[in-house]
Design a protein around this motif. Structure first.
Motif, short mmCIF file in Angstrom:
data_model
loop_
_atom_site.label_atom_id
_atom_site.label_comp_id
_atom_site.label_asym_id
_atom_site.label_seq_id
_atom_site.Cartn_x
_atom_site.Cartn_y
_atom_site.Cartn_z
N GLY A 10 -14.20 -1.44 43.11
CA GLY A 10 -13.43 -1.97 44.23
C GLY A 10 -12.52 -3.12 43.88
O GLY A 10 -11.84 -3.66 44.76
N THR A 11 -12.47 -3.52 42.59
CA THR A 11 -11.61 -4.64 42.18
C THR A 11 -10.66 -4.23 41.05
O THR A 11 -10.28 -5.07 40.24
N SER A 12 -10.28 -2.95 41.00
CA SER A 12 -9.30 -2.53 39.99
C SER A 12 -8.05 -3.37 40.14
O SER A 12 -7.66 -3.77 41.24
N ARG A 13 -7.38 -3.60 39.03
CA ARG A 13 -6.29 -4.57 39.02
C ARG A 13 -5.29 -4.28 37.92
O ARG A 13 -5.55 -3.48 37.02
N ILE A 14 -4.15 -4.93 38.01
CA ILE A 14 -3.20 -5.00 36.91
C ILE A 14 -3.36 -6.38 36.29
O ILE A 14 -3.24 -7.40 36.95
N ARG A 15 -3.66 -6.40 34.99
CA ARG A 15 -3.83 -7.66 34.28
C ARG A 15 -2.52 -8.02 33.59
O ARG A 15 -2.06 -7.30 32.69
N ILE A 16 -1.90 -9.10 34.03
CA ILE A 16 -0.61 -9.52 33.50
C ILE A 16 -0.81 -10.78 32.65
O ILE A 16 -1.50 -11.71 33.07
N ALA A 17 -0.21 -10.78 31.47
CA ALA A 17 -0.31 -11.94 30.58
C ALA A 17 1.04 -12.17 29.91
O ALA A 17 1.43 -11.42 29.01
N PRO A 18 1.78 -13.19 30.32
CA PRO A 18 3.05 -13.50 29.66
C PRO A 18 2.81 -14.14 28.30
O PRO A 18 1.71 -14.59 27.98
N MET A 19 3.87 -14.19 27.51
CA MET A 19 3.85 -14.86 26.22
C MET A 19 4.85 -16.02 26.22
O MET A 19 5.80 -16.03 27.01
N ALA A 20 4.64 -16.93 25.30
CA ALA A 20 5.58 -18.05 25.16
C ALA A 20 6.96 -17.57 24.77
O ALA A 20 7.97 -18.23 25.05
N THR A 21 7.03 -16.41 24.10
CA THR A 21 8.30 -15.91 23.58
C THR A 21 9.08 -15.08 24.59
O THR A 21 10.19 -14.62 24.28
N ILE B 29 -3.35 -9.06 39.32
CA ILE B 29 -3.02 -8.58 40.66
C ILE B 29 -4.11 -7.60 41.05
O ILE B 29 -4.18 -6.49 40.51
N VAL B 30 -4.98 -8.00 41.96
CA VAL B 30 -6.10 -7.14 42.34
C VAL B 30 -5.65 -6.16 43.39
O VAL B 30 -5.17 -6.54 44.47
#
Length: 415
Positions: free
Chosen positions: A381-392, A348-349
């Motif tokens: 200028g492109t700070s973001r929240i990096r989201i990464a789901p897991m299979a579990t 999410i940028v």
């Protein structure tokens, strides 16, 4: 007396002043939910009383807590030993290393594979050992690729991010300058002979953007100039066809000369690997300094990665991951966020670094751990929240994450 040391306290203070300071937060376990502790410095950590859902790790398949992966590591420790004890060229080459490498070569569609002590060591050691005259590198490549290019001593040509057309133009310009020199023109710092060795290097999945390199177009460009292509599959290994990466998804095994990846992300272990031809692996065994002069990968790590790769190939974890990715992306977009990328990494940028930090804090207050990524890791200028789901993660976990981001975004004024 003249002071020739280092004022590190001032450097740290400068990071605080520019909101670039980072610390490390201990956790009780590596899984989809964990208890965290504030960075204790030199003291022992004290865990918080509240468990958080982790949407930040590269443990994409959630296999770090899988019984079979843990059992494989425990059995290797019991039978083989907890550590390799030496470089693999001395006495540190074990049966579990060979089993892992055989499975990696099968998945990657290559003659052989070679395990390194880390993904960083694999990139740095391989690029330097190839000793190219010129490296053409994507501008957003991982730091280990950048450092490998530096250590190789090659002329480094950076091409525009994910732009095969720009790569072609830069390769053509280099070839033209080489031909000019060969025909008697004046030499320049960018000139080389027609016998130059060229290496093109790219990540397959760019881990901060969630985007994918145009590998087929890169293969076309590389083949037009007789160069070699090296692809870093760190954030793709285990997630695609038969447990492979983007190279396997696109059927390009025969066109990519060097396939590199890690064991520390989807494969729930530690270490890195390179897969390729018999001659490539034999060369790296003899010339890659990060392999020759490092103790071999710990046998429990090798056994864990081997079992995780088996589960990635034959289990249901890949399907569960991609189901969670789709649910999470759709939910975040439905509440008003713009989500970049087209992989399991969902950025999410936000833009402003302070806004990104505020959003990170607000979702954490709602039980979700997802980091703010700021310059210099990403462009200004492109700070973001990096989201990464897991299979579990369960479907309710994903819904919780979506609701947390909705409420947090409204709280900090981003929605």
């Amino acid at each position: 007396m003249t002071e020739r040391g280092f004022d590190l306290a001032d450097r740290v203070a400068a990071r605080h002043d520019t909101d670039l300071y980072r610390d490390i937060a201990p956790v009780d376990r590596v899984a989809e939910r964990s208890y965290f502790a504030p960075d204790p410095g030199r003291d022992l950590p004290v865990l918080d009383g509240e468990e958080h859902l982790v949407f930040a790790a590269n443990n994409y398949l959630g296999l770090t807590q899988h019984d079979r992966v843990q059992e494989a590591a425990a059995q290797a420790a019991d039978v083989v030993g907890t550590g390799a004890g030496a470089s693999r060229l001395v006495t540190g080459d074990t049966l579990v290393h060979r089993d892992l490498e055989l499975r990696l070569a099968e998945v990657k569609g290559t003659d052989r594979a070679l395990a390194f002590s880390s993904g960083y060591a694999a990139n740095v050691g391989t690029i330097a050992a190839l000793d190219p005259d010129v490296v053409f590198s994507d501008e957003f490549n991982h730091a280990s690729i950048v450092d490998g290019c530096r250590l190789s001593g090659a002329d480094v040509v950076v091409y525009d991010h994910r732009d095969a057309g720009d790569l072609r133009r830069r390769m053509a310009a280099r070839a033209e300058s080489s031909e000019h020199t060969a025909s008697g023109g004046p030499p320049s710092s960018t000139d080389g002979g027609e016998d130059e060795s060229w290496l093109v290097v790219t990540d397959s999945v760019f881990s901060m953007d969630g985007t994918v390199a145009p590998l087929e177009a890169l293969c076309d460009a590389v083949e037009s100039f007789g160069a070699w292509l090296m692809v870093d599959e760190a954030h793709a290994t285990g997630l695609h066809v038969d447990g492979g990466g983007i190279v396997q998804r696109e059927g390009l095994e025969e066109r990519v000369h060097v396939q590199m990846g890690t064991l520390s992300k989807a494969l729930a272990s530690q270490g890195g690997y390179v897969a390729g031809s018999e001659s490539l692996i034999e060369h790296l065994v003899n010339e890659a300094r990060s392999f020759v002069f490092s103790t071999g990968l710990a046998p429990p790590a090798a056994a864990a990665a081997s079992e995780a790769l088996h589960l990635a190939r034959h289990g249901e974890c890949r399907d569960r991951l991609w189901s969670n990715v789709g649910q999470l992306r759709n939910g975040l977009e439905s509440v008003g966020y713009e989500v970049w990328g087209d992989t399991q990494v969902l950025p999410i940028v936000v833009g402003d670094r302070l806004d990104a930090l505020a959003l990170e804090r607000a979702v954490r207050e709602r039980g979700i751990v997802a980091p703010a990524i700021r310059p210099p890791t990403v462009p200004e200028g492109t700070s973001r929240i990096r989201i990464a789901p897991m299979a579990t993660h369960s479907r309710s976990d994903v819904e919780h994450c979506i609701e947390a981001f909705r409420a947090a975004g409204e709280e900090v004024g981003l929605l």
